[in-house]
Motif scaffolding. Structure first.
Motif, PDB file in Angstrom:
ATOM      1  N   MET A   1       0.834  -1.207   0.000  1.00  0.00           N
ATOM      2  CA  MET A   1       0.000   0.000   0.000  1.00  0.00           C
ATOM      3  C   MET A   1       0.863   1.250   0.000  1.00  0.00           C
ATOM      4  N   ARG A   2       1.925   1.244   0.811  1.00  0.00           N
ATOM      5  CA  ARG A   2       2.812   2.412   0.879  1.00  0.00           C
ATOM      6  C   ARG A   2       3.464   2.680  -0.473  1.00  0.00           C
ATOM      7  N   LEU A   3       3.964   1.635  -1.112  1.00  0.00           N
ATOM      8  CA  LEU A   3       4.626   1.785  -2.410  1.00  0.00           C
ATOM      9  C   LEU A   3       3.637   2.227  -3.487  1.00  0.00           C
ATOM     10  N   LYS A   4       2.430   1.670  -3.454  1.00  0.00           N
ATOM     11  CA  LYS A   4       1.419   2.050  -4.445  1.00  0.00           C
ATOM     12  C   LYS A   4       1.023   3.514  -4.259  1.00  0.00           C
ATOM     13  N   ASN A   5       0.946   3.939  -3.017  1.00  0.00           N
ATOM     14  CA  ASN A   5       0.634   5.340  -2.725  1.00  0.00           C
ATOM     15  C   ASN A   5       1.669   6.274  -3.349  1.00  0.00           C
ATOM     16  N   ILE A   6       2.950   5.910  -3.260  1.00  0.00           N
ATOM     17  CA  ILE A   6       4.012   6.729  -3.852  1.00  0.00           C
ATOM     18  C   ILE A   6       3.971   6.645  -5.373  1.00  0.00           C
ATOM     19  N   LEU A   7       3.807   5.436  -5.903  1.00  0.00           N
ATOM     20  CA  LEU A   7       3.798   5.248  -7.360  1.00  0.00           C
ATOM     21  C   LEU A   7       2.718   6.088  -8.027  1.00  0.00           C
ATOM     22  N   GLU A   8       1.550   6.155  -7.401  1.00  0.00           N
ATOM     23  CA  GLU A   8       0.424   6.866  -8.015  1.00  0.00           C
ATOM     24  C   GLU A   8       0.643   8.364  -8.082  1.00  0.00           C
ATOM     25  N   SER A   9       1.683   8.879  -7.403  1.00  0.00           N
ATOM     26  CA  SER A   9       1.967  10.316  -7.469  1.00  0.00           C
ATOM     27  C   SER A   9       2.869  10.672  -8.652  1.00  0.00           C
ATOM     28  N   PHE A  10       3.425   9.670  -9.335  1.00  0.00           N
ATOM     29  CA  PHE A  10       4.280   9.917 -10.498  1.00  0.00           C
ATOM     30  C   PHE A  10       3.420  10.113 -11.749  1.00  0.00           C
ATOM     31  N   SER A  11       3.793  11.091 -12.561  1.00  0.00           N
ATOM     32  CA  SER A  11       3.051  11.333 -13.801  1.00  0.00           C
ATOM     33  C   SER A  11       3.151  10.149 -14.744  1.00  0.00           C
ATOM     34  N   GLU A  12       4.283   9.417 -14.711  1.00  0.00           N
ATOM     35  CA  GLU A  12       4.472   8.300 -15.648  1.00  0.00           C
ATOM     36  C   GLU A  12       3.858   6.998 -15.150  1.00  0.00           C
ATOM     37  N   TYR A  13       3.111   7.063 -14.038  1.00  0.00           N
ATOM     38  CA  TYR A  13       2.535   5.829 -13.472  1.00  0.00           C
ATOM     39  C   TYR A  13       1.630   5.122 -14.480  1.00  0.00           C
ATOM     40  N   GLU A  14       1.883   3.838 -14.685  1.00  0.00           N
ATOM     41  CA  GLU A  14       1.056   2.979 -15.522  1.00  0.00           C
ATOM     42  C   GLU A  14       0.799   1.692 -14.761  1.00  0.00           C
ATOM     43  N   ALA A  15      -0.458   1.327 -14.600  1.00  0.00           N
ATOM     44  CA  ALA A  15      -0.803   0.117 -13.850  1.00  0.00           C
ATOM     45  C   ALA A  15      -0.172  -1.121 -14.481  1.00  0.00           C
ATOM     46  N   ASP A  16       0.036  -1.094 -15.808  1.00  0.00           N
ATOM     47  CA  ASP A  16       0.609  -2.252 -16.503  1.00  0.00           C
ATOM     48  C   ASP A  16       2.066  -2.508 -16.121  1.00  0.00           C
ATOM     49  N   ASP A  17       2.720  -1.518 -15.491  1.00  0.00           N
ATOM     50  CA  ASP A  17       4.110  -1.716 -15.073  1.00  0.00           C
ATOM     51  C   ASP A  17       4.210  -2.640 -13.864  1.00  0.00           C
ATOM     52  N   LEU A  18       3.092  -2.850 -13.195  1.00  0.00           N
ATOM     53  CA  LEU A  18       3.089  -3.633 -11.964  1.00  0.00           C
ATOM     54  C   LEU A  18       2.672  -5.069 -12.237  1.00  0.00           C
ATOM     55  N   THR A  19       3.214  -5.979 -11.452  1.00  0.00           N
ATOM     56  CA  THR A  19       2.895  -7.398 -11.649  1.00  0.00           C
ATOM     57  C   THR A  19       1.605  -7.805 -10.949  1.00  0.00           C
ATOM     58  N   MET A  20       0.975  -6.872 -10.254  1.00  0.00           N
ATOM     59  CA  MET A  20      -0.325  -7.133  -9.634  1.00  0.00           C
ATOM     60  C   MET A  20      -1.350  -6.179 -10.230  1.00  0.00           C
ATOM     61  N   THR A  21      -2.426  -6.733 -10.785  1.00  0.00           N
ATOM     62  CA  THR A  21      -3.456  -5.885 -11.394  1.00  0.00           C
ATOM     63  C   THR A  21      -4.231  -5.127 -10.326  1.00  0.00           C
ATOM     64  N   GLU A  22      -4.938  -4.093 -10.756  1.00  0.00           N
ATOM     65  CA  GLU A  22      -5.749  -3.296  -9.830  1.00  0.00           C
ATOM     66  C   GLU A  22      -6.816  -4.157  -9.165  1.00  0.00           C
ATOM     67  N   GLN A  23      -7.444  -5.030  -9.944  1.00  0.00           N
ATOM     68  CA  GLN A  23      -8.473  -5.888  -9.383  1.00  0.00           C
ATOM     69  C   GLN A  23      -7.893  -6.838  -8.341  1.00  0.00           C
ATOM     70  N   ARG A  24      -6.717  -7.400  -8.651  1.00  0.00           N
ATOM     71  CA  ARG A  24      -6.068  -8.313  -7.703  1.00  0.00           C
ATOM     72  C   ARG A  24      -5.698  -7.575  -6.423  1.00  0.00           C
ATOM     73  N   PHE A  25      -5.201  -6.359  -6.572  1.00  0.00           N
ATOM     74  CA  PHE A  25      -4.862  -5.543  -5.407  1.00  0.00           C
ATOM     75  C   PHE A  25      -6.109  -5.304  -4.550  1.00  0.00           C
ATOM     76  N   ASN A  26      -7.222  -4.978  -5.208  1.00  0.00           N
ATOM     77  CA  ASN A  26      -8.468  -4.738  -4.476  1.00  0.00           C
ATOM     78  C   ASN A  26      -8.937  -6.000  -3.748  1.00  0.00           C
ATOM     79  N   ASP A  27      -8.745  -7.165  -4.369  1.00  0.00           N
ATOM     80  CA  ASP A  27      -9.138  -8.415  -3.719  1.00  0.00           C
ATOM     81  C   ASP A  27      -8.317  -8.639  -2.446  1.00  0.00           C
TER      82      ASP A  27
END
Length: 894
Positions: free
Chosen positions: A681-707
């Motif tokens: 959660m801490r890392l995702k919070n920081i990542l989302e503040s970057f303009s270049e943030y792309e969910a596809d760069d992460l090995t966990m999808t948004e839906q999986r994270f929500n689960d």
């Protein structure tokens, strides 16, 4: 005596009782005064240590170690075994404050300081409710080297003389917020150095300066130094000087907040002169008024008597205030003076501006650096945040023209290019597009500093135009001095464009008329009534803007130089820069963004639209260390992506699927899951503040994270239920950092869009969308309480809608009925006054302040209660009111 101690309840009131005296009349008629804590002769206090004290309030608690002074508990120590999080001890004390500190005549409300330790790390903090773990501190040596392990900490900090000094001199009772505030080690050492230098004044070069980085609490340090100095009989006056009227008022408010009525604002020079000649010991004024008092013939006769008196001057932000003729006049007029300066960015030879052919440094004027605490120290101690600096829209020459590209080339920032309409439009659109990312969907606020008033006007009009076009809903405000328009003077590092807040008929009439138009926009937006018609109204506008930026009612504040120094707002996290800054001007401006607030605010965001990379590196080198960049700036985006993906691998190794969390074999495994997912959660919070943030760069999808988030919240709920059953659990004191799961974009509006898709979908798609909706709701901390109702709407009301377009109206009708039914049920079940309940809920929603069970809730209950029923009933009703607001009101507006 017990009756006297009982008269005041609460931590703040008890702290005042501890420092007060009790009048006692003996049987023989003799009157004596009792001290509960001897502030004058610390050695007379009697200290005791006890362990495992048991107190029973809502629940029975046992405290690890308590230090008593004269029979009253003043220090509470909670210890955890090595390997456990120190924050567990902090959370445990928070729980004790709720459950038992108030019991048995509120004896433990006399505690002044808490100490928490796991053996390896040890921290201290003041006894103040509603604080976060961010407000706990390591003790340190004078060179700022932290003392972390328990044994050396105990030797240095828990020494009787030192502990007495901390309680006697270095805890501030803030009258504004009614809380205790304790000094950090660097503040302690700085104050001690100043007091020592006044007591043992050298024959020559007796001044001194404190170099404490911006955001480190210089106002509190200077206040405590001034307060202690006023108690010295050899000192006639202590004069606290600032160089701008806005800082004058802010400092007075803060000083009076620490000690109510300690400072009277000097509205004019006549009043200042009166304060010099009466028994006022501490004076707060501007150097401009002080200059008038010692220069104008009308005041010289009265001031003459002060020329040979012992006067101590303390200068705030002395990097800006002490390099003109006024300083010379003060030195020449007062023959028996000492001067002390506070600065976050001293003037060295490198950043000094030549005057009369000579460069003057802070050391030239203030002689000796008494203590330093630079930005790298503050970041290491987690007293300020690091910066994430993003350079956007840099330029190079191409076929004789300057073209925007993604490389850095210096020297092409001509006025023609920098102020071209196309460039300003592109920057405006860039900010509008990315502002939500930078401020976490407006959870924080931003400032934008630009090169001149002319450019500011163009930007303001562009934001207004885009708003009229429906391209954003941002609340943009601005303020500037309506003097003649100037070129960018920030290039020399000095922020002096708006040195005074003035009214009247000064300046360019056109600029003033434009500003009045902007103020009318502000008045319409916030139902205020300000203008530039006189200084009072304009200054009121300044103060109101400051207040609204801090309270997040203004999204972006456009400035030239105002607010770039001396303005602190914890809720401000982003600075857009379109002006040339250097040295102390750059560091001061950047530092508006890096005040510590909470876990969600992970760094200060700096978005730069000019070629300032070299300037930034030079400034950091000058004010910290040439090798300090890695400590001051956050790592690049790719590094955080790598850390996130590595943490995902650890999570999958422990629990391959979200459903596996409930089957973890024991609490040790659950604790491991909590720590791993919390880091995600801490890392995702920081990542989302970057303009270049792309969910596809992460090995966990948004839906999986929500689960996984849903499983994480299930575990949090389980711990809460266990606490109510009083089951012992190693998870009880773990910080779940639930605030990191809050996402404003996933709100009722978002759910309604999914419901519309669900309505029109075929059967296989309906199954997927239904799961997506319920999983999303379950994984969001704000919507979680609404899951049962949303599921009910899907089952019963959704099929009755005539079309997807009707769903918002159907949902609103359903929600209002459910809310009304729940309100009526609450009134009926607990026999409450419906009108009073409605008013209480409205106030709770508006202020965000939870009702008090013994003050607010008791007014609602209509039936008589037995003594044994009162506490549990009030607590139960409060919980139901909070649940009602959480479920039916918070986060529902569509």
């Amino acid at each position: 005596m017990l009756h006297h101690l009982d008269k005041k309840s609460g931590v703040f009131a008890k702290a005042k009782v501890l420092r007060d005296r009790m009048k006692l009349e003996r049987e023989d008629g003799q009157v004596v005064y009792l001290d509960f804590f001897d502030s004058t002769h610390a050695g007379r206090n009697r200290w005791q240590v006890t362990q495992q004290v048991e107190m029973e309030g809502s629940y029975k608690n046992r405290y690890d170690v308590t230090i008593l002074c004269n029979g009253l508990p003043v220090v509470q120590i909670e210890l955890k075994r090595r390997g456990l999080e120190m924050k567990e001890a902090f959370n445990q004390i928070q729980r004790y404050q709720k459950h038992s500190y108030w019991a048995s005549r509120g004896l433990f409300n006399f505690v002044q300081l808490f100490v928490i330790s796991n053996g390896v790390n040890t921290k201290y903090y003041a006894n103040a409710r509603r604080q976060s773990f961010k407000q706990t501190f390591f003790w340190a040596q004078e060179d700022n080297k932290t003392i972390r392990e328990l044994q050396p900490f105990a030797t240095a900090f828990l020494d009787r003389a030192h502990l007495a000094a901390m309680i006697r001199k270095y805890i501030v009772l803030s009258e504004t917020d009614k809380v205790l505030m304790v000094r950090r080690p660097y503040q302690y050492y700085a104050t001690e150095k100043i007091v020592e230098r006044v007591k043992n004044r050298p024959a020559e070069k007796a001044n001194g300066y404190i170099w404490h980085t911006t955001g480190s609490g210089k106002t509190l340090t200077s206040f405590k130094a001034a307060q202690i100095l006023t108690a010295l009989p050899e000192v006639k006056k202590v004069v606290f000087c600032v160089d701008r009227k806005d800082l004058d008022a802010q400092t007075i408010d803060e000083f009076n907040g620490f000690s109510k009525g300690s400072v009277d604002g000097t509205d004019n020079t006549k009043k200042l002169v009166k304060q010099f000649t009466d028994d006022t010991k501490l004076i707060v004024t501007t150097i401009q008024k002080l200059n008038t008092a010692i220069s104008k013939a009308a005041y010289l006769k009265q001031m003459e008597a002060l020329r040979d008196e012992r006067i101590v001057f303390i200068f705030d932000e002395c990097h800006r205030s002490q390099f003109g003729d006024t300083h010379k006049r003060i030195v020449e007029f007062f023959r028996d003076h000492q001067m002390f300066g506070f600065t976050g960015t001293p003037i060295f030879a490198d950043n000094a501006v030549a005057k009369d052919g000579k460069k003057h440094t802070t050391k030239d004027l203030f002689h000796k650096k008494l203590h330093s605490y630079v930005i790298t120290d503050a970041i290491k101690d987690e007293n300020v945040l690091r910066f994430a600096v993003e350079y956007v829209g840099r330029y190079k020459k191409k076929e004789g023209k300057a073209t925007e590209v993604d490389i850095e080339v210096e020297g092409i920032d001509t006025k023609e290019l920098m102020e071209s309409p196309e460039r300003l439009e592109r920057i405006t659109d860039y900010i509008i597009e990315r502002h939500a990312v930078k401020t976490r969907n407006k959870e924080f606020t931003a400032m934008m500093c630009v090169s001149s008033v002319d450019v500011l006007i163009k930007y303001y009009e562009l934001f207004a135009k885009r708003k009229a076009e429906g391209k954003h809903k941002l609340k943009v405000a601005t303020i500037f001095s309506y003097t003649a328009n100037e070129e960018d003077k920030g290039a020399d590092g000095i922020l002096d464009d708006d040195a005074e807040i003035e009214g009247g008929d000064k300046g360019d009439p056109h600029t003033r008329e434009v500003l009045d138009g902007f103020i009318r926009d502000y008045n319409a937006m916030f139902q205020t009534n300000y203008s530039t018609k006189d200084t009072k109204s304009f200054y009121g506008y300044y103060k109101d803007i400051a207040k609204k930026v801090k309270s997040r009612k203004v999204d972006i504040l456009l400035v030239v130089n105002m607010f770039l120094t001396g303005f602190d707002s914890k809720s401000l996290n982003t600075l857009y820069v379109d002006k040339t800054l250097r040295y102390h001007g750059l560091v001061q401006a950047y530092s508006r963004t890096n005040r510590i607030l909470n876990e969600v605010k992970s760094q200060g965001n700096i978005v730069v639209f000019r070629n300032l990379k070299k300037n930034t590196d030079e400034a950091i080198s000058l004010f910290s260390d040439p090798k300090a960049k890695e400590e001051i700036f956050v790592p690049p985006y790719d590094e955080y992506v790598k850390q996130f993906n590595e943490t995902v691998a650890l999570l999958i190794e422990l629990t391959p699927k979200p459903g596996d969390v409930k089957d973890l074999p024991n609490e040790d495994a659950e604790l491991k899951f909590v720590k791993i997912f919390r880091e995600l959660m801490r890392l995702k919070n920081i990542l989302e503040s970057f303009s270049e943030y792309e969910a596809d760069d992460l090995t966990m999808t948004e839906q999986r994270f929500n689960d996984f988030a849903s499983a994480y919240l299930d575990l949090s709920d389980k711990v809460k239920m266990d606490q109510k059953k009083e089951n012992a659990s190693i998870l009880e004191d773990v910080d779940f950092s639930l605030e990191l799961l809050h996402r404003d974009l996933i709100d009722v509006r978002y759910i309604l869009k999914l419901l519309a898709q669900l309505y029109d979908a075929d059967e296989p798609e309906q199954v997927r969308l239904r799961k997506l909706i319920l999983d999303t709701v379950a994984g969001d901390i704000e919507l979680r309480s609404k899951r049962e109702l949303i599921e009910k709407f899907i089952e019963k009301s959704l099929p009755e809608a005539g079309s997807a377009a009707e769903i918002p109206d159907c949902f609103e009708e359903f929600w209002e009925k459910e809310r009304a039914d729940a309100f009526d049920q609450l009134v009926k079940e607990e026999e409450l006054d419906a009108d009073k309940l409605k008013k209480l809920i409205d106030r709770y929603v508006y202020t965000g302040e939870k009702p008090l069970p013994d003050l607010d809730i008791v007014e609602l209950i209509q039936r008589p209660l037995k003594i044994a029923e009162r506490g549990p009933t009030r607590k139960r009703v409060l919980e139901k009111v909070v649940d009602y607001v959480t479920t039916f009101i918070r986060g529902v507006a569509a």
